[in-house]
Scaffold this active site. Structure first.
Site, PDB file in Angstrom:
ATOM      1  N   HIS A 309     -14.867   5.910 -13.354  1.00  0.00           N
ATOM      2  CA  HIS A 309     -14.209   7.094 -13.903  1.00  0.00           C
ATOM      3  C   HIS A 309     -14.703   7.303 -15.322  1.00  0.00           C
ATOM      4  CE1 HIS A 309     -11.115   9.928 -15.123  1.00  0.00           C
ATOM      5  NE2 HIS A 309     -10.949  10.135 -13.834  1.00  0.00           N
ATOM      6  N   ASP A 366      -9.303   8.399  -5.777  1.00  0.00           N
ATOM      7  CA  ASP A 366      -9.794   8.848  -4.470  1.00  0.00           C
ATOM      8  C   ASP A 366     -10.128   7.705  -3.522  1.00  0.00           C
ATOM      9  OD1 ASP A 366      -9.569  11.560  -4.864  1.00  0.00           O
ATOM     10  OD2 ASP A 366     -11.423  11.623  -6.028  1.00  0.00           O
TER      11      ASP A 366
HETATM   12  N1  CMC Z   1     -21.300   3.048  -8.032  1.00  0.00           N
HETATM   13  C1  CMC Z   1     -22.323   2.391  -8.637  1.00  0.00           C
HETATM   14  N2  CMC Z   1     -22.629   2.526  -9.929  1.00  0.00           N
HETATM   15  C2  CMC Z   1     -21.893   3.363 -10.670  1.00  0.00           C
HETATM   16  C3  CMC Z   1     -20.816   4.086 -10.126  1.00  0.00           C
HETATM   17  C4  CMC Z   1     -20.526   3.905  -8.751  1.00  0.00           C
HETATM   18  N3  CMC Z   1     -19.513   4.562  -8.177  1.00  0.00           N
HETATM   19  N4  CMC Z   1     -20.249   4.853 -11.071  1.00  0.00           N
HETATM   20  C5  CMC Z   1     -20.959   4.616 -12.188  1.00  0.00           C
HETATM   21  N5  CMC Z   1     -21.957   3.700 -11.960  1.00  0.00           N
HETATM   22  C6  CMC Z   1     -22.891   3.149 -12.966  1.00  0.00           C
HETATM   23  C7  CMC Z   1     -23.979   4.132 -13.314  1.00  0.00           C
HETATM   24  O1  CMC Z   1     -25.126   3.991 -12.489  1.00  0.00           O
HETATM   25  C8  CMC Z   1     -24.242   3.762 -14.748  1.00  0.00           C
HETATM   26  O2  CMC Z   1     -25.023   2.567 -14.751  1.00  0.00           O
HETATM   27  P1  CMC Z   1     -26.111   2.325 -15.919  1.00  0.00           P
HETATM   28  O3  CMC Z   1     -25.321   2.269 -17.192  1.00  0.00           O
HETATM   29  O4  CMC Z   1     -26.760   1.045 -15.558  1.00  0.00           O
HETATM   30  O5  CMC Z   1     -27.049   3.500 -15.868  1.00  0.00           O
HETATM   31  C9  CMC Z   1     -22.879   3.391 -15.306  1.00  0.00           C
HETATM   32  O6  CMC Z   1     -22.135   2.937 -14.155  1.00  0.00           O
HETATM   33  C10 CMC Z   1     -22.126   4.545 -15.974  1.00  0.00           C
HETATM   34  O7  CMC Z   1     -22.088   5.637 -15.049  1.00  0.00           O
HETATM   35  P2  CMC Z   1     -22.095   7.165 -15.458  1.00  0.00           P
HETATM   36  O8  CMC Z   1     -22.612   7.969 -14.322  1.00  0.00           O
HETATM   37  O9  CMC Z   1     -22.749   7.318 -16.797  1.00  0.00           O
HETATM   38  O10 CMC Z   1     -20.542   7.405 -15.642  1.00  0.00           O
HETATM   39  P3  CMC Z   1     -19.832   8.809 -15.771  1.00  0.00           P
HETATM   40  O11 CMC Z   1     -18.666   8.603 -16.641  1.00  0.00           O
HETATM   41  O12 CMC Z   1     -20.815   9.860 -16.183  1.00  0.00           O
HETATM   42  O13 CMC Z   1     -19.388   9.149 -14.270  1.00  0.00           O
HETATM   43  C11 CMC Z   1     -18.161   9.153 -12.249  1.00  0.00           C
HETATM   44  C12 CMC Z   1     -18.103   8.937 -13.773  1.00  0.00           C
HETATM   45  C13 CMC Z   1     -16.738   9.159 -11.719  1.00  0.00           C
HETATM   46  C14 CMC Z   1     -18.788  10.532 -11.973  1.00  0.00           C
HETATM   47  C15 CMC Z   1     -18.993   8.024 -11.594  1.00  0.00           C
HETATM   48  O14 CMC Z   1     -18.396   6.772 -11.835  1.00  0.00           O
HETATM   49  C16 CMC Z   1     -19.197   8.248 -10.106  1.00  0.00           C
HETATM   50  O15 CMC Z   1     -20.143   8.944  -9.691  1.00  0.00           O
HETATM   51  N6  CMC Z   1     -18.288   7.653  -9.222  1.00  0.00           N
HETATM   52  C17 CMC Z   1     -18.354   7.884  -7.808  1.00  0.00           C
HETATM   53  C18 CMC Z   1     -17.744   9.246  -7.460  1.00  0.00           C
HETATM   54  C19 CMC Z   1     -16.223   9.221  -7.574  1.00  0.00           C
HETATM   55  O16 CMC Z   1     -15.553   8.339  -7.080  1.00  0.00           O
HETATM   56  N7  CMC Z   1     -15.673  10.284  -8.223  1.00  0.00           N
HETATM   57  C20 CMC Z   1     -14.218  10.479  -8.336  1.00  0.00           C
HETATM   58  C21 CMC Z   1     -13.751  10.348  -9.743  1.00  0.00           C
HETATM   59  S1  CMC Z   1     -11.951  10.229  -9.866  1.00  0.00           S
HETATM   60  C22 CMC Z   1     -11.320  11.721  -9.252  1.00  0.00           C
HETATM   61  C23 CMC Z   1     -11.798  12.944  -9.943  1.00  0.00           C
HETATM   62  O17 CMC Z   1     -12.108  12.973 -11.104  1.00  0.00           O
HETATM   63  O18 CMC Z   1     -11.834  13.965  -9.260  1.00  0.00           O
END
Ligand code: CMC
Length: 431
Positions: A309, A366
């Protein structure tokens, strides 16, 4: 020594500087007000993804991502989940206070008496292909509400704004159920106003004209709780979209329809559908290790859906509540879903894996919600629609707050331009 009330930024090359005031809210870190930065220094700020940017002041929802705190209008989500109802929470988000008995009765009456769709709107559904995704239909149907209620679209009139909020919260379940029934070839079911908000929705989803619906009250209780947990979440992508569209003066239905499309993405509300698909693909607990390895592989775009998140870096308080509820609901409904075993194994494997621990990736809201929706008989394509019904309360509360805030301006970010430098047009033969 008292806290500094300004922050100084100096550009060493030009020696131009800016003394920027700090803006503090009731809770949370103070923010640097950069409103005069460009005038003072000739620079913009650069923050893709808005990781360090507060886009607005708001009195609706507070999140402390490090402590796992979520408050609606100051009330902890745990207390609301235990003691309140979705409709009461919707009132709270919109009005800032919990309703007294007569206030709630009036609100419930208003919502209940705006649940019907315009008859002509039903015809819209016939235009969709039978396998259209319900989120596509929902966005279109909600945008079309502005074609039916254009006499109440003065965004500067508090009465019109209130009417839009009532209509949206009231009609969203009716439209959502119609989207579902169209895809399975069932006739649209009219809302039964003697039922409560959530039970009425379940009837519109599942009741057939030929026989009465027997429903376990556990289902309505579980759905009501899920709606409370999804009702608002501060300046997330879809709410920010609603506000950006709203900042142009666009009508509430157009603004909320934009929020619906933003919610659809798998990084946001579309994650609940993606989680279930992923759990089904993993199939059995034995395959969990392989999935975790793939998620850690930088050459693989695979992510564990339902993990991570932007704001919560400790735990998602909604996920804690949902996890508990998931076991309870499945027990009470007598559902034995093997996907729950896969989910639990995945959670356990990820929580002890250094990759996830270092990046503070915890199960989010989720991760378990899809398993509950599935147990309630709701198909996966409808999961994000469920989220949209609940989030409508938050979206419209933010849209109203935006219009009640004096001096609001159109949202208009700038950019770091990386394209070609200025150049002269060449005739075709000289390119
Ligand atoms: N699985 C594997 N690696 C992950 C994941 C994941 N679900 N989420 C983040 N990472 C890694 C990412 O690759 C990055 O690694 P590195 O620093 O080595 O490059 C690091 O963690 C930080 O990730 P980010 O993409 O910069 O984080 P963000 O804050 O931009 O994204 C997120 C947040 C929720 C979009 C992301 O964690 C994600 O894609 N999660 C899966 C989708 C999901 O479950 N979304 C629902 C969110 S909660 C409900 C809502 O908001 O609607």
């Amino acid at each position: 020594m008292s806290d500094p009330k300004t922050v100084k930024l100096v550009d060493e090359s030009s020696h131009r500087g800016s003394e920027l005031p700090l803006v503090s809210g009731t809770l949370g870190p103070a923010c640097i007000d950069i409103g005069t930065l460009y005038k003072d220094t000739g620079h913009f700020t650069y923050d893709p993804g808005y990781g360090s940017t507060a886009s607005t002041k708001s009195a609706i929802t507070y999140i402390d991502g490090d402590q796992g705190v979520l408050l609606y209008r100051g009330y902890p989500i745990e207390q609301l989940a235990e003691k309140s109802s979705f409709l009461e929470v919707a009132y709270l988000l919109l009005n800032g206070e919990l309703p007294k008995q007569d206030e709630f009765s009036a609100f419930e009456h208003d919502i209940t008496h705006h649940t019907m769709m315009h008859e002509a709107q039903k015809n819209f559904f016939q235009g969709f292909h039978h396998d259209a995704h319900p989120m596509a239909m929902l966005a279109a149907a909600v945008a079309s509400l502005s074609a039916f209620y254009h006499e109440n679209l003065d965004v500067d009139d508090p009465a019109d704004r209130k009417m839009a909020a009532i209509r949206l919260i009231a009609k969203m379940p009716t439209i959502a159920a119609a989207c579902y029934r169209y895809t399975i070839g069932w006739p649209v079911r009219y809302p039964r106003n003697n039922l409560d908000y959530v039970t009425r929705f379940l009837h519109m989803m599942f009741e057939v004209p030929s026989e009465p619906l027997q429903m376990n009250p556990v289902a309505a209780k579980a759905l009501d709780l899920l709606f409370i947990l999804h009702a608002d979440h501060e300046q997330n992508a879809s709410t920010s979209t609603v506000r950006l569209v709203g900042s142009t003066g666009a009508n509430p239905y157009a603004s909320i329809a934009a929020g619906i499309t933003a919610l659809w993405g798998p990084a946001h509300g579309g994650a609940n559908e993606a989680v279930l698909k992923q759990l089904e693909e993993i199939g059995t607990p034995d395959n969990v290790e392989k999935a975790v390895l793939r998620a850690k592989d930088k050459n693989d775009s695979f992510r564990l859906m339902g993990f991570g998140h932007r704001v919560y870096k400790n735990f998602d308080p909604r996920a804690k509540i949902i996890r508990e509820m998931c076991h309870k609901v499945l027990d009470e409904l007598g559902v034995n879903d093997p996907l729950l075993d896969v989910a639990m194994k995945l959670e356990e494997a990820a929580l002890k894996d250094d990759y996830f621990v270092e990046r503070k990736l915890y199960p989010n809201v989720d991760f378990y919600s899809g398993i509950i929706y599935k147990a309630l008989g709701i198909p996966a394509e409808m999961f994000t629609v469920m989220f949209a019904i609940a989030r409508t309360a938050g979206w419209i509360a933010h849209w109203i707050e935006q219009h009640e805030t004096p001096g609001s301006r159109i949202g208009r970010p700038r950019q770091v331009y990386t394209g070609a430098d200025v150049r002269d047009y060449l005739p075709t033969g000289k390119r």
